[in-house]
Design an enzyme around this catalytic site. Structure first.
Site, PDB file in Angstrom:
ATOM      1  CE  LYS A  48      -8.820   5.787   2.871  1.00 53.55           C
ATOM      2  NZ  LYS A  48      -7.449   6.117   2.010  1.00 53.55           N
ATOM      3  CD  GLN A  92      -4.339   7.376   3.047  1.00 57.51           C
ATOM      4  OE1 GLN A  92      -5.117   6.570   3.432  1.00 57.51           O
ATOM      5  NE2 GLN A  92      -4.368   8.349   2.254  1.00 57.51           N
ATOM      6  CG  ASP A 115      -6.107   2.643  -2.678  1.00 62.11           C
ATOM      7  OD1 ASP A 115      -7.575   3.098  -2.847  1.00 62.11           O
ATOM      8  OD2 ASP A 115      -5.408   2.900  -2.107  1.00 62.11           O
TER       9      ASP A 115
END
Ligand code: NAP
Length: 278
Positions: A48, A92, A115
C-alpha cells in the site's frame, strides 16, 4: 479464452490516478495503521505504501506493538480523523484478538473510511449512493469493464457471502443490472446454479470450490481467493487449469484480482481528498 491481466488493469488505474494528482498538484494522504507482527499484514502494508508513492500520495504508517490497548488505538484514530493532511485511514486487519475490530472500524470517520467497512459506508453501498467503493469488489467491476464484459442482464453468481467481499460484490453486480445469485456453504445444488451463470465470482478461501464440471462454455470466472497449496504456492479458489478450457475470460491467481484491491484503495483515497477538501 482470455486470461484477465490484473496487473495491467491495476497499472492503468494507478497511472490514471498519478496523472490526475500530477496535473492538479494535489497531495492526497493515506494513513495506514498496523498492529502487531503478522507477516502477511506487513506485506500488504508495504504494498500500500509503494502504491501511494507511485500515485504521488502522502503516506503515513503507524506500526504499533501487539500490546497496544484499545484506548491507545482509538486515540490515534481520533487524532487522524482531525488531521487535515490525511484523507484516508486504514487499519490493517486482522487485529490482535484483544482489540475489537468493530469498535475500531466504527471509530474511523466515514469520510476517511477508504476501505468502506464502516456501517455508514456499507449502508451507502446498499442504496448505490457510494462515497467509497469496497476495494476488492470494485476491483472486480473494474476488470469486467476494462475487458468490456457485459454485466447488464447477465446471470451472475457470487460464491461467498462475507461482509468484505461476497455481499458487496453481489450489490455491485446488482447495481450493474445483473441478475445475482449468492451461494454459501449451506447452498444446495451449487453446481446447477453455477452451470446457468454467465459470470461467476468465487470468494470462499477454499481451493477447488469451482471446477470445470460446474461451469458452462463461455463463462467469465473471477477468482478472489488467496490460498496456499501443499507446496506453499499461492493459488485461488478455482481449479484454473480445467476451468480455463471452458471459460471465455478467467482471472489467474496471482495476478488477477489481487493487484486490483490496492489500485481501488488509491482510487478511494483520491475520492476522499476530493470530498474532504472541497
Ligand atoms: P470468509 O469471510 O471466510 O468467507 C468465505 C465465504 O465462503 C463464506 O460466506 C462461506 O460460507 C463461503 N464458503 C466457504 N466454503 C464454501 C463452499 N465450499 N461452498 C460455498 N461457499 C463456501 O472469506 P473472505 O474474507 O470473503 O475471503 C474469501 C477469499 O478471498 C479468501 O481466500 C481471501 O484471502 C480472499 N481475499 C482476497 C482479496 C484480494 O485482494 N484478492 C481480498 C479479500 C479477500 P458461510 O457464510 O456459509 O460460512
Amino acid at each position: 479464452m482470455t486470461i484477465i491481466d490484473g496487473k495491467e488493469v491495476s497499472l492503468a488505474v494507478k497511472n490514471r490516478i498519478a496523472e490526475q494528482v500530477k496535473q492538479s498538484g494535489i497531495k492526497p494522504g493515506l494513513a495506514v495503521i498496523i498492529v502487531g507482527n503478522d507477516p502477511a499484514s506487513r506485506v500488504y502494508v508495504n504494498n500500500k505504501k509503494k502504491a501511494c508513492e507511485y500515485c504521488g500520495f502522502l503516506s503515513e504508517e503507524y506500526a504499533l506493538p501487539e500490546s497496544t490497548t484499545l484506548d491507545e488505538l482509538l486515540s490515534l484514530i481520533h487524532k487522524l480523523n482531525e488531521d487535515d493532511k490525511i484523507d484516508g485511514i486504514l487499519c490493517q486487519l486482522p487485529l490482535p484478538k484483544h482489540l475489537d475490530e468493530k469498535e475500531v472500524i466504527a471509530a474511523i470517520s466515514p469520510k476517511k473510511d477508504v476501505d468502506a467497512f464502516s456501517e455508514v459506508n456499507v449502508g451507502k453501498i446498499m442504496i448505490g449512493d457510494y462515497s467509497f467503493l469496497p476495494c476488492t469488489p470494485a476491483g472486480v467491476m473494474e476488470l469486467l469493464s476494462y475487458y468490456n464484459i457485459e454485466v447488464a442482464g447477465k446471470n451472475a453468481v457470487v460464491i461467498g457471502r462475507s461482509n468484505i467481499v461476497g455481499k458487496p460484490m453481489a450489490m455491485l453486480l446488482l447495481h450493474a443490472d445483473a441478475t445475482v445469485t449468492v451461494c454459501h456453504s449451506k447452498t444446495k445444488g451449487i453446481k446447477e446454479i453455477c452451470r446457468k451463470a454467465d459470470i461467476i465470482v468465487v470468494a470462499t478461501g477454499r481451493r477447488n470450490t469451482l471446477t470445470a464440471d460446474m461451469v458452462k462454455e463461455g463463462v467469465t470466472v473471477i477468482d478472489v481467493g488467496m490460498n496456499r497449496d501443499e507446496n506453499g504456492k499461492l493459488c485461488g479458489d478455482v481449479d484454473f487449469e480445467s476451468v480455463k478450457e471452458k471459460a471465455d475470460f478467467i482471472t489467474p491467481v496471482p495476478g488477477g484480482v489481487g493487484p486490483m484491491t490496492i489500485a481501488m484503495l488509491m482510487q478511494n483515497t483520491l475520492s476522499a481528498y476530493k470530498n474532504n477538501r472541497k
